[in-house]
Design a protein around this motif. Structure first.
Motif, mmCIF file in Angstrom:
data_model
loop_
_atom_site.group_PDB
_atom_site.id
_atom_site.type_symbol
_atom_site.label_atom_id
_atom_site.label_comp_id
_atom_site.label_asym_id
_atom_site.label_seq_id
_atom_site.Cartn_x
_atom_site.Cartn_y
_atom_site.Cartn_z
ATOM 1 N N ALA A 296 0.839 -1.207 0.000
ATOM 2 C CA ALA A 296 0.000 0.000 0.000
ATOM 3 C C ALA A 296 0.872 1.255 0.000
ATOM 4 O O ALA A 296 0.553 2.245 -0.686
ATOM 5 C CB ALA A 296 -0.925 -0.002 1.212
ATOM 6 N N VAL A 297 1.972 1.232 0.739
ATOM 7 C CA VAL A 297 2.884 2.382 0.764
ATOM 8 C C VAL A 297 3.506 2.586 -0.614
ATOM 9 O O VAL A 297 3.614 3.725 -1.107
ATOM 10 C CB VAL A 297 3.984 2.173 1.822
ATOM 11 C CG1 VAL A 297 5.044 3.268 1.713
ATOM 12 C CG2 VAL A 297 3.376 2.167 3.219
ATOM 13 N N TYR A 298 3.898 1.500 -1.263
ATOM 14 C CA TYR A 298 4.486 1.600 -2.608
ATOM 15 C C TYR A 298 3.501 2.241 -3.579
ATOM 16 O O TYR A 298 3.851 3.186 -4.302
ATOM 17 C CB TYR A 298 4.889 0.205 -3.085
ATOM 18 C CG TYR A 298 5.082 0.110 -4.584
ATOM 19 C CD1 TYR A 298 6.198 0.657 -5.200
ATOM 20 C CD2 TYR A 298 4.133 -0.514 -5.393
ATOM 21 C CE1 TYR A 298 6.375 0.583 -6.568
ATOM 22 C CE2 TYR A 298 4.300 -0.595 -6.761
ATOM 23 C CZ TYR A 298 5.423 -0.050 -7.349
ATOM 24 O OH TYR A 298 5.581 -0.117 -8.702
ATOM 25 N N TYR A 299 2.261 1.764 -3.610
ATOM 26 C CA TYR A 299 1.267 2.320 -4.528
ATOM 27 C C TYR A 299 0.882 3.744 -4.150
ATOM 28 O O TYR A 299 0.523 4.551 -5.020
ATOM 29 C CB TYR A 299 0.026 1.425 -4.574
ATOM 30 C CG TYR A 299 0.238 0.158 -5.365
ATOM 31 C CD1 TYR A 299 0.422 0.211 -6.737
ATOM 32 C CD2 TYR A 299 0.273 -1.086 -4.744
ATOM 33 C CE1 TYR A 299 0.629 -0.947 -7.479
ATOM 34 C CE2 TYR A 299 0.481 -2.242 -5.477
ATOM 35 C CZ TYR A 299 0.658 -2.164 -6.832
ATOM 36 O OH TYR A 299 0.877 -3.302 -7.569
ATOM 37 N N THR A 300 0.958 4.092 -2.855
ATOM 38 C CA THR A 300 0.679 5.461 -2.437
ATOM 39 C C THR A 300 1.716 6.419 -3.013
ATOM 40 O O THR A 300 1.376 7.483 -3.550
ATOM 41 C CB THR A 300 0.665 5.562 -0.904
ATOM 42 O OG1 THR A 300 -0.376 4.729 -0.380
ATOM 43 C CG2 THR A 300 0.434 7.001 -0.451
ATOM 44 N N LEU B 272 12.017 7.695 -1.638
ATOM 45 C CA LEU B 272 11.149 7.121 -0.607
ATOM 46 C C LEU B 272 10.532 5.816 -1.096
ATOM 47 O O LEU B 272 10.421 4.843 -0.329
ATOM 48 C CB LEU B 272 10.050 8.122 -0.235
ATOM 49 C CG LEU B 272 10.503 9.425 0.421
ATOM 50 C CD1 LEU B 272 9.305 10.340 0.661
ATOM 51 C CD2 LEU B 272 11.217 9.137 1.734
ATOM 52 N N MET B 273 10.126 5.800 -2.374
ATOM 53 C CA MET B 273 9.561 4.576 -2.930
ATOM 54 C C MET B 273 10.579 3.439 -2.891
ATOM 55 O O MET B 273 10.226 2.283 -2.658
ATOM 56 C CB MET B 273 9.103 4.802 -4.363
ATOM 57 C CG MET B 273 8.535 3.538 -5.027
ATOM 58 S SD MET B 273 8.196 3.752 -6.756
ATOM 59 C CE MET B 273 6.754 4.787 -6.653
ATOM 60 N N ASN B 274 11.840 3.776 -3.102
ATOM 61 C CA ASN B 274 12.873 2.743 -3.079
ATOM 62 C C ASN B 274 12.994 2.119 -1.693
ATOM 63 O O ASN B 274 13.287 0.921 -1.565
ATOM 64 C CB ASN B 274 14.213 3.337 -3.517
ATOM 65 C CG ASN B 274 15.194 2.281 -3.967
ATOM 66 O OD1 ASN B 274 14.863 1.405 -4.767
ATOM 67 N ND2 ASN B 274 16.409 2.337 -3.444
ATOM 68 N N LEU B 275 12.762 2.923 -0.663
ATOM 69 C CA LEU B 275 12.766 2.366 0.694
ATOM 70 C C LEU B 275 11.618 1.374 0.864
ATOM 71 O O LEU B 275 11.790 0.280 1.429
ATOM 72 C CB LEU B 275 12.655 3.497 1.717
ATOM 73 C CG LEU B 275 13.858 4.441 1.826
ATOM 74 C CD1 LEU B 275 13.557 5.556 2.820
ATOM 75 C CD2 LEU B 275 15.102 3.673 2.243
#
Length: 302
Positions: free
Chosen positions: A132-136, A174-177
């Motif tokens: 969900a964080v990735y898609y956000t 941030l997405m990479n994290l």
């Protein structure tokens, strides 16, 4: 060198009739093997044949699309569709077409966020919450590129586009994290994607096409010198790379059930690490490039 190029072209870019002639029996054979649960050398041969067939189909798809587009441009129905102002704008205006693509992707991302977040909270699954964080973050970048209707024109607009381009690079970091966390879950807890039945072949075709198309567009759209268009294509490339990672985990789950768990983890870790490195490189490139061009623009203005 020329001989090698000719051989590779004949092997991986056969004529369309030959491609169909190879692909149909190859896919039929692998469906038969899966349906009858056949193992051993026949299964391995069918997998290799289907992999080759899928490769030449994906590589030949852009050429087939261009040929179909040239044919449809002369068709009366296509001319009628082009007579509609909105349709004509979508076909001829690359910026408008990119905005439509970003809008559709943003809507799909919102749907995925809702599904993954609700499921993650309900099942208390860190894996689903990480997705969900990735898609956000993916949705945030697309939203940033969509919100530019009232921007000024000229040099001021170019600077605003560069700042938005750099901001997307920061969001990519941030997405990479989040992506690194997803890879850790995949490797440590042997998690991954699963597709029912033969749907995995459709996902494989889509994933390979998405990667090839995104890579070509990243290079092709550089000539427009538009940071917004370049950022949109970079986002598409990152999403395509992640789809390749998810495809690998699904294929290992479906076809590698007898493999050593350590081998599956090693493969997932290697591919996931490679994707994270490429995403990190893309983010740093966007940040450095935008910062450099903004400094040059400031120097010219002074």
């Amino acid at each position: 060198m020329e001989l090698a190029k000719k051989i590779l072209k004949r092997v991986f870019f056969p004529p369309l009739p030959l491609t169909v002639f190879i692909a149909v029996p190859a896919f039929a054979a692998v469906f038969y093997v899966l349906a009858k649960e056949i193992g051993g050398p026949p299964a391995y041969l069918s997998y290799l044949a289907s992999a080759y067939a899928l490769t030449i189909l994906v590589l030949g798809l852009p050429g087939a699309v261009r040929s179909a587009r040239r044919w449809t441009d002369c068709h009366p129905l296509a001319k009628k569709i082009r007579s509609i102002p909105l349709s004509r704008r979508y076909v001829e205006d690359i910026t408008f077409r990119t905005e439509v693509s970003l809008g559709v992707g943003f809507a799909v991302n919102l749907l995925y966020i809702a599904m993954k977040l609700v499921s993650g909270i309900y099942y208390r699954s860190a894996w689903l919450i990480a997705l969900a964080v990735y898609y956000t973050l993916l949705a945030v970048m697309r939203f940033l590129l969509l919100c530019r209707k009232r921007w000024p024109e000229g040099r001021a607009r170019q600077e605003l586009e560069l700042r938005r381009y750099r901001l997307c690079g920061c969001v990519l970091l941030l997405m990479n994290l989040a992506l690194s966390g997803i890879v850790v879950f995949m490797v440590r807890y042997d998690r991954g994607y699963q597709y029912p039945g033969t749907l995995i072949y459709a996902m494989a075709a889509y994933s390979f096409y998405a990667v090839i198309s995104a890579a070509v567009n990243v290079i092709k759209f550089r000539r427009y010198e538009s940071p917004i268009l370049s950022a949109a294509k970079a986002i598409s490339l990152v999403a395509a790379l992640v789809s390749i990672l998810s495809l690998e985990t699904a294929m290992l789950a479906q076809f590698g059930s007898g493999d050593d768990p350590l081998f599956r983890k090693a493969m997932t870790g290697a591919t996931g690490g490679g994707v994270c490195v490429m995403v990190l490189g893309t983010a740093l490139f966007m940040i450095v490039k935008a910062s450099r061009q903004l400094r040059q623009s400031t120097t010219q203005n002074t």
